[in-house]
Motif scaffolding. Sequence first.
Motif, short mmCIF file in Angstrom:
data_model
loop_
_atom_site.label_atom_id
_atom_site.label_comp_id
_atom_site.label_asym_id
_atom_site.label_seq_id
_atom_site.Cartn_x
_atom_site.Cartn_y
_atom_site.Cartn_z
N GLU A 98 0.83 -1.20 0.00
CA GLU A 98 0.00 0.00 0.00
C GLU A 98 0.87 1.25 0.00
O GLU A 98 0.63 2.20 -0.75
N ASN A 102 1.02 4.10 -2.90
CA ASN A 102 0.73 5.50 -2.61
C ASN A 102 1.91 6.41 -2.94
O ASN A 102 1.74 7.49 -3.48
N SER A 233 -22.18 -13.93 -3.94
CA SER A 233 -22.33 -12.50 -3.71
C SER A 233 -21.21 -11.96 -2.80
O SER A 233 -20.92 -10.78 -2.80
N ARG A 234 -20.55 -12.86 -2.05
CA ARG A 234 -19.44 -12.40 -1.23
C ARG A 234 -18.21 -12.09 -2.06
O ARG A 234 -17.35 -11.34 -1.65
N GLY A 235 -18.13 -12.70 -3.23
CA GLY A 235 -16.97 -12.46 -4.08
C GLY A 235 -15.82 -13.37 -3.70
O GLY A 235 -15.73 -13.84 -2.58
N GLU A 236 -14.95 -13.64 -4.68
CA GLU A 236 -13.87 -14.59 -4.45
C GLU A 236 -12.50 -13.98 -4.63
O GLU A 236 -11.49 -14.62 -4.37
N GLY A 237 -12.44 -12.75 -5.14
CA GLY A 237 -11.14 -12.16 -5.42
C GLY A 237 -10.60 -12.68 -6.74
O GLY A 237 -11.30 -13.39 -7.45
N PRO A 238 -9.33 -12.32 -7.05
CA PRO A 238 -8.77 -12.68 -8.34
C PRO A 238 -8.69 -14.20 -8.52
O PRO A 238 -8.44 -14.92 -7.56
N GLN A 239 -8.92 -14.66 -9.74
CA GLN A 239 -8.77 -16.09 -10.05
C GLN A 239 -7.31 -16.35 -10.44
O GLN A 239 -6.75 -15.59 -11.22
N SER B 10 -7.89 1.73 -0.72
CA SER B 10 -7.75 3.16 -1.01
C SER B 10 -6.88 3.38 -2.25
O SER B 10 -7.11 4.33 -2.99
N TRP B 53 -16.59 -5.37 -6.48
CA TRP B 53 -17.55 -6.40 -6.05
C TRP B 53 -17.24 -6.84 -4.62
O TRP B 53 -18.06 -6.72 -3.70
N ASN B 54 -16.02 -7.33 -4.42
CA ASN B 54 -15.64 -7.97 -3.16
C ASN B 54 -15.23 -6.93 -2.12
O ASN B 54 -14.13 -6.39 -2.18
N MET B 55 -16.14 -6.65 -1.19
CA MET B 55 -15.86 -5.66 -0.13
C MET B 55 -16.46 -6.16 1.18
O MET B 55 -17.41 -6.93 1.16
N PRO B 56 -15.92 -5.74 2.32
CA PRO B 56 -16.50 -6.16 3.60
C PRO B 56 -17.90 -5.54 3.78
O PRO B 56 -18.26 -4.60 3.07
N SER B 59 -21.29 -6.04 -0.19
CA SER B 59 -20.55 -6.22 -1.44
C SER B 59 -21.13 -5.34 -2.54
O SER B 59 -22.23 -4.78 -2.42
N ILE B 61 -22.22 -6.27 -5.49
CA ILE B 61 -23.42 -6.82 -6.14
C ILE B 61 -24.65 -6.50 -5.29
O ILE B 61 -25.72 -6.18 -5.82
N ASP B 62 -24.49 -6.55 -3.97
CA ASP B 62 -25.62 -6.20 -3.09
C ASP B 62 -25.94 -4.70 -3.18
O ASP B 62 -27.10 -4.30 -3.13
N GLU B 84 -13.45 -10.05 -9.78
CA GLU B 84 -14.31 -11.24 -9.91
C GLU B 84 -14.46 -11.60 -11.38
O GLU B 84 -14.95 -10.80 -12.16
#
Lengths: 264, 124
Positions: A98, A102, A233-239, B10, B53-56, B59, B61-62, B84
């Motif tokens: 990060e 930045n 819907s939670r998502g899986e991140g990069p494949q 960020s 998409w993928n966030m705490p 998300s 999509i929601d 995703e």
Amino acid sequence: MDHDNISMGDDFESTLKSHARQLTESLEKGNFADVVQIIHQLNQVRDRGLYQEVGKLTRELHNAIVNFQLDPRVPHAQEVSQISDATERLSYVVTMTERAANRTMDLVEECAPVVNGMADEAQSLSVEWQRFMRREIGADAFRDLAKRVELFLARSERDGAKLSGHLNDILLAQDYQDLTGQVIKRVTTLVTEVESNLLKLMLMASQVDRFAGIKHDHEGLRAEQEKQQKESSRGEGPQIHADKRDDVVSGQDDVDDLLSSLGF
Amino acid sequence: MKILIVDDFSTMRRIIKNLLRDLGFTNTAEADDGTTALPMLHSGSFDFLVTDWNMPNMSGIDLLRAVRADDRLKHLPVLMVTAEAKRDQIIEAAQAGVNGYVVKPFTAQVLKEKIEKIFERVNG
């Protein structure tokens, strides 16, 4: 130790088989005292095996806890635990990447107006210069132009040095790759180690299951897992292996094709 | 043109913000997930939503579904910029009413194309 497990289990099974034969024989003969005796012996063999396996499992669990320094009762366990150490290391990677991102963006944002300013002034000077070449400007205007060119040259020198410095800093900001790479390699080694230890524990636990006659609902567990994975819907991140999988797009072109096939 | 950028990282918000500024969109705001984005959308009169998409917590999509289910927000153009990459997920987003889908890692050119395409369709 695995060898012991197998022989112990085999021993139990051969005892079970031979006693079963005796059991039916005694039952057919109506010799109930013998029947009870055989059942008692069978129970003893089973219990002995069970105690031994539970003992081994407990010992291994204890070893695993000691190896990974997970025991919260040990003073400073938090600081020495390999798992919390790994967690901290990964947080370090997040912080480092990060910070680098930045830092790089800070420098790019500082460079952009400098470059734009140089380009704008060069363009405007170029227009004036063309007029001069066409002999369209007078002596006063020429003196102004000469002054501007002089200023521009001085500014270019200064801005060039500044840009070159920033470019160098951007280069240096990429040093996180080396540092985080080393950290991630260490954590990967730990994960592999934990996995093989878990596997060993699982094999020992299965030995306990065998003696105790416990059956697990593997299919139910698997179904549960798959159900959880399906909740996308939670998502899986990069494949990771996008190019080797059919259910995953391999890039923006694939996304566009899929969407246009849906009428987008 | 007021744009809301929603991403839990960020650095990604900053990248998108910079790219949008290069495209001439200087009026942007940021949120780090759906739960912080929704109240901003309700009170902020945004013209465009860019979301991960993928966030705490909530998300993307929601968030998209919540936007489409809200009478005041349902016409807001939504561009999803996400890692995703499952076909099922892209179809899911399309069915939920997304206007564009950009898969990470992406280029400035792709982002520009998708945004322009969305505006063409919205205005046309």
